[in-house]
Design a protein around this motif. Structure first.
Motif, PDB file in Angstrom:
ATOM      1  N   UNK A   1       0.822  -1.456   0.021  1.00 29.23           N
ATOM      2  CA  UNK A   1      -0.038  -0.049   0.189  1.00 29.23           C
ATOM      3  C   UNK A   1       0.749   1.257  -0.189  1.00 29.23           C
ATOM      4  N   UNK A   2       0.969   1.952  -0.989  1.00 24.61           N
ATOM      5  CA  UNK A   2       1.465   3.165  -0.879  1.00 24.61           C
ATOM      6  C   UNK A   2       0.319   4.587  -0.870  1.00 24.61           C
ATOM      7  N   UNK A   3       0.677   5.171   0.606  1.00 25.34           N
ATOM      8  CA  UNK A   3      -0.250   6.377   0.560  1.00 25.34           C
ATOM      9  C   UNK A   3      -0.202   7.506  -1.184  1.00 25.34           C
ATOM     10  N   UNK A   4      -1.634   7.970  -1.540  1.00 23.31           N
ATOM     11  CA  UNK A   4      -1.188   9.018  -2.589  1.00 23.31           C
ATOM     12  C   UNK A   4      -1.564  10.378  -2.228  1.00 23.31           C
ATOM     13  N   UNK A   5      -1.061  11.213  -2.828  1.00 22.55           N
ATOM     14  CA  UNK A   5      -1.307  12.704  -2.561  1.00 22.55           C
ATOM     15  C   UNK A   5      -1.220  13.000  -4.005  1.00 22.55           C
ATOM     16  N   UNK A   6      -1.873  13.699  -4.487  1.00 21.08           N
ATOM     17  CA  UNK A   6      -1.298  15.283  -5.388  1.00 21.08           C
ATOM     18  C   UNK A   6      -0.313  15.676  -4.745  1.00 21.08           C
ATOM     19  N   UNK A   7       0.556  16.132  -3.881  1.00 20.07           N
ATOM     20  CA  UNK A   7       1.232  16.537  -3.880  1.00 20.07           C
ATOM     21  C   UNK A   7       2.719  15.931  -3.382  1.00 20.07           C
ATOM     22  N   UNK A   8       2.573  14.606  -2.734  1.00 20.12           N
ATOM     23  CA  UNK A   8       3.352  13.321  -2.810  1.00 20.12           C
ATOM     24  C   UNK A   8       4.274  13.201  -3.532  1.00 20.12           C
ATOM     25  N   UNK A   9       4.877  14.244  -3.813  1.00 22.63           N
ATOM     26  CA  UNK A   9       5.620  14.307  -5.570  1.00 22.63           C
ATOM     27  C   UNK A   9       7.320  14.976  -4.799  1.00 22.63           C
ATOM     28  N   UNK A  10       8.020  13.299  -4.941  1.00 21.41           N
ATOM     29  CA  UNK A  10       8.979  14.159  -4.186  1.00 21.41           C
ATOM     30  C   UNK A  10      10.523  14.010  -5.161  1.00 21.41           C
ATOM     31  N   UNK A  11      11.766  13.875  -5.374  1.00 27.71           N
ATOM     32  CA  UNK A  11      12.992  13.427  -6.138  1.00 27.71           C
ATOM     33  C   UNK A  11      13.965  12.941  -5.062  1.00 27.71           C
ATOM     34  N   UNK A  12      14.313  12.005  -5.337  1.00 32.04           N
ATOM     35  CA  UNK A  12      16.104  11.332  -5.014  1.00 32.04           C
ATOM     36  C   UNK A  12      17.395  10.953  -4.953  1.00 32.04           C
ATOM     37  N   UNK A  13      18.356  10.495  -5.005  1.00 27.70           N
ATOM     38  CA  UNK A  13      19.603  10.954  -5.229  1.00 27.70           C
ATOM     39  C   UNK A  13      20.263   9.347  -4.843  1.00 27.70           C
ATOM     40  N   UNK A  14      21.128   8.669  -5.628  1.00 26.03           N
ATOM     41  CA  UNK A  14      21.877   7.860  -4.662  1.00 26.03           C
ATOM     42  C   UNK A  14      23.089   8.670  -3.996  1.00 26.03           C
ATOM     43  N   UNK A  15      23.094   8.369  -2.737  1.00 22.80           N
ATOM     44  CA  UNK A  15      24.305   8.887  -1.692  1.00 22.80           C
ATOM     45  C   UNK A  15      26.160   9.032  -2.771  1.00 22.80           C
ATOM     46  N   UNK A  16      26.228   8.031  -3.761  1.00 21.92           N
ATOM     47  CA  UNK A  16      27.300   7.812  -4.664  1.00 21.92           C
ATOM     48  C   UNK A  16      27.324   9.041  -6.018  1.00 21.92           C
ATOM     49  N   UNK A  17      26.145   9.163  -6.145  1.00 25.06           N
ATOM     50  CA  UNK A  17      25.623  10.331  -6.619  1.00 25.06           C
ATOM     51  C   UNK A  17      25.664  11.424  -6.084  1.00 25.06           C
ATOM     52  N   UNK A  18      25.536  11.774  -4.985  1.00 27.73           N
ATOM     53  CA  UNK A  18      25.658  12.991  -3.657  1.00 27.73           C
ATOM     54  C   UNK A  18      27.099  13.230  -3.955  1.00 27.73           C
ATOM     55  N   UNK A  19      27.926  12.389  -3.525  1.00 27.49           N
ATOM     56  CA  UNK A  19      29.322  11.753  -3.669  1.00 27.49           C
ATOM     57  C   UNK A  19      30.247  12.917  -4.148  1.00 27.49           C
ATOM     58  N   UNK A  20      29.496  12.397  -5.196  1.00 26.32           N
ATOM     59  CA  UNK A  20      30.415  12.717  -6.440  1.00 26.32           C
ATOM     60  C   UNK A  20      29.634  14.712  -6.417  1.00 26.32           C
ATOM     61  N   UNK A  21      29.105  14.918  -6.881  1.00 26.87           N
ATOM     62  CA  UNK A  21      29.132  16.216  -6.620  1.00 26.87           C
ATOM     63  C   UNK A  21      29.622  16.979  -5.330  1.00 26.87           C
TER      64      UNK A  21
END
Length: 349
Positions: free
Chosen positions: A205-225
């Protein structure tokens, strides 16, 4: 080149240690309240460690000694728990950040790279990405967001009064990696969460709301930045996020579940009541942040840092879920699987 990483034992810190080990002629100094044991293995070995609680009196003097001769300081330390004691959290997050900044200035370190977050932004759109010029005044009702915004306000003043200091602010979305599975469960879900069910790659089950739109990134990519910012000459703020945007519908499709529409007041009330009952460790401010944090454009990081994420957000989330199900961890105290460890200083974002 001597680089000091404050908060080097947490989620992003562990990934950054891995990334910096690939660079020649770089000496890494790690600062944390609780240090990895001797013989902890990669990526913690080969690091010169110092124990320091940045929120305590006297931290500035201790940090000045540690920072002496550094080419750059990376400030990753952040406290998420105990969420029921906001005084302690502000002491570390806002007061401790001020201690790091003051020590950088006193030690005449030429560059400071600070771990900000999408959480520093004011409420924003969920249907278009914003640039780094969006107001960094935080989301009302979220102490995490307000603390991030308070530190950014301090940095605004430092930029004006100390123009010679090269100041970089990283603003990533949610940061995932497999080894953070146990840490993220401990800080955000608590011991009652049935994370073992994730071993089948299913989220029923995944709670759904029109404003539950988020971004993610892998830790290794963050470390590269971070590495690109440390080793280059960049200044200013950089958004960091991978595609695609994580929506309830997308998550349900990839993890074989069903969406359940939930109104925002119900989400807030459920989080507040379960937090007050100490059934889970995060308050309703995190729901407020999820509903209001804007979507970000990473165009500036691509243009000025040459940064592009190698891992898409769904793959990063899948890796995290696998780590949560299997209690993935490292020997570092914040990321350890030891059940008796208290919540501590880290940077989960």
């Amino acid at each position: 080149m001597r680089i000091v990483v404050v908060g080097a034992s947490g989620n992003v810190g562990t990934a950054l240690l891995r990334r910096l080990r690939r660079e020649r002629d770089v000496q890494i100094v790690g600062v944390a309240r609780r240090l990895p044991d001797a013989g902890a293995g990669e990526p913690y070995d080969g690091v010169r460690w110092h124990s320091c609680d940045i929120g305590l009196a006297g931290a500035v003097d201790q940090l000045v000694e540690i920072f002496a001769g550094a080419a750059a300081v990376v400030h990753l330390a952040w406290q998420i728990q105990p969420s029921h004691d906001q005084r302690v959290l502000r002491r570390t997050n806002v007061g401790g950040s001020r201690a790091v900044i003051d020590a950088v200035l006193r030690a005449r370190v030429p560059a400071l790279v600070y771990a900000s977050s999408v959480g520093t932004y004011a409420p924003g759109p969920k249907d278009m990405p914003i640039s780094e010029s969006w107001p960094a005044t935080g989301v009302p009702g979220s102490s995490y967001s307000q603390h991030k915004a308070a530190v950014e306000e301090t940095l605004d003043g430092i930029e004006r009064s100390h123009p010679a200091l090269r100041l970089v602010r990283m603003r990533p979305g949610l940061i995932f990696q497999r080894d953070a599975g146990t840490e993220i469960t401990r800080y955000f879900l608590g011991p009652l969460a049935p994370v073992r069910l994730l071993r089948f790659g299913r989220l029923p089950l995944v709670p759904a709301n029109r404003r539950l739109r988020m971004q993610a990134v892998h830790a290794d990519d963050v470390a590269d930045a971070y590495a690109r910012a440390i080793l280059g000459d960049a200044r200013g703020a950089f958004n960091l996020a991978a595609d695609p945007v994580l929506t309830p519908e997308l998550v349900a499709r990839h993890f074989h579940g069903w969406t359940v529409p939930v109104a925002a007041p119900v989400l807030r009330a459920a989080a507040a009541l379960s937090w007050r009952a100490r059934l889970q460790p995060v308050d309703a401010g995190w729901v407020e942040l999820a509903l209001n944090a804007p979507l970000m454009s990473s165009e500036r990081a691509a243009t000025e840092l040459g940064w592009r994420p190698r891992v898409d957000s769904v793959t990063a989330l899948r890796e995290l879920f696998g780590g949560m199900a299997e209690r993935a961890h490292t020997p570092s105290p914040p990321m350890s699987a030891a059940p008796t460890l208290p919540a501590g200083v880290s940077n989960p974002n």
